[in-house]
Scaffold this active site. Structure first.
Site: not given
Ligand code: DX5
Ligand code: ZN
Length: 254
Positions: A9, A34, A36, A38, A67, A69, A172, A206
């Protein structure tokens, strides 16, 4: 069962050296990257949008696993597809009817400093299926893979009806919004239930994954392993990716 895939990620990378960071995990044996996304509404944090995905696309051959969010994902999935995502995952909670969701405070979730909120579900008659179909349809028309994500307290039953429409379910294993949180063990039975219901769908986990926590997730049937902190923050990226894969493969066959 689908093959184990390791997806570092980018959230945990050094964004001032983003190209080098991506190339390190690519050379280190990652199967996908991956990303993220947001929006400060679905989760209490802001990250990247399609413009970053577009530039990331130019510096790696790895499949890009986006991903989202974000609220109203059906409005934005097309932009991520056009930017070069190979697969786009949106949250079930983000396409729920308004009466079926509320804000959930995250304090006590393991991110002491963060606080804030994330969208969560309060009843099971959730989806505006028209919105699900709008998002899925846009992605399919562009030839992309489709995923639906569920927060830790959204149960498997809520998304079973979506299984025939998607390629991947993302369970999640932390509350979405921040990297570096602790793996939530109580999500494991949900992974097992989803795997019982489909032998072929990709099940992604994740949050808080490392060479130890990956064992329980993979034994329950998860095959796409997202890891941010464990990969990008390691001095031995190839070694961590190898351990994640080996431990997942051992756990699923034992
Ligand atoms: C959290 C993200 C994850 C995050 C995971 O909202 O969706 O993808 O980057 O990070 P680690 O592996 O550090 O828990
Ligand atoms: Zn994620």
């Amino acid at each position: 069962m689908p093959a184990i895939k390791i997806a570092p990620s980018l959230l945990a990378a050094d964004f001032s050296r983003i190209k080098d960071e991506i190339q390190k995990v690519e050379a280190g044996g990652a199967d996908m990257l991956h990303l993220d996304v947001m929006d400060g509404h679905f989760v209490p944090n802001l990250t990247i949008g399609p413009v970053v995905v577009e530039w990331v696309r130019k510096v790696t051959k790895l499949p890009l696993d986006c991903h989202l969010m974000i609220m109203e994902p059906e409005k934005y999935v097309g932009a991520f597809a056009d930017a070069g995502a190979d697969g786009v995952t949106f949250h079930a909670e983000a396409v729920a009817m308004d009466y079926a969701r509320k804000w959930k405070a995250l304090s006590g979730s393991g991110v002491a400093a963060a606080g804030g909120y994330a969208m969560t579900l309060v009843c099971k008659q959730l989806y505006d299926l028209k919105r699900v179909d709008a998002a899925v349809g846009k992605l399919r028309s562009k030839g992309k893979r489709v995923g639906v994500a569920v927060n830790p307290d959204t149960d498997a039953e809520s998304v079973l009806e979506l299984l025939p429409k998607v390629d991947m379910i993302l369970a999640m294993t932390v509350w979405p919004g921040f990297g570096g949180q602790k793996f939530i063990e109580s999500v494991v039975p949900k992974v097992r239930r989803l795997r019982e219901k489909s032998a072929s769908v990709d099940i992604e986990v994740d949050g808080g994954l490392d060479p130890t926590t990956v064992k329980a997730a993979a034994a329950a049937g998860a095959n796409v392993i997202v890891a941010g902190t464990a990969t990008f923050r390691s001095d031995d990226i190839p070694g961590v990716i190898r351990s994640l894969r080996e431990n997942a493969e051992k756990a699923r066959s034992s």
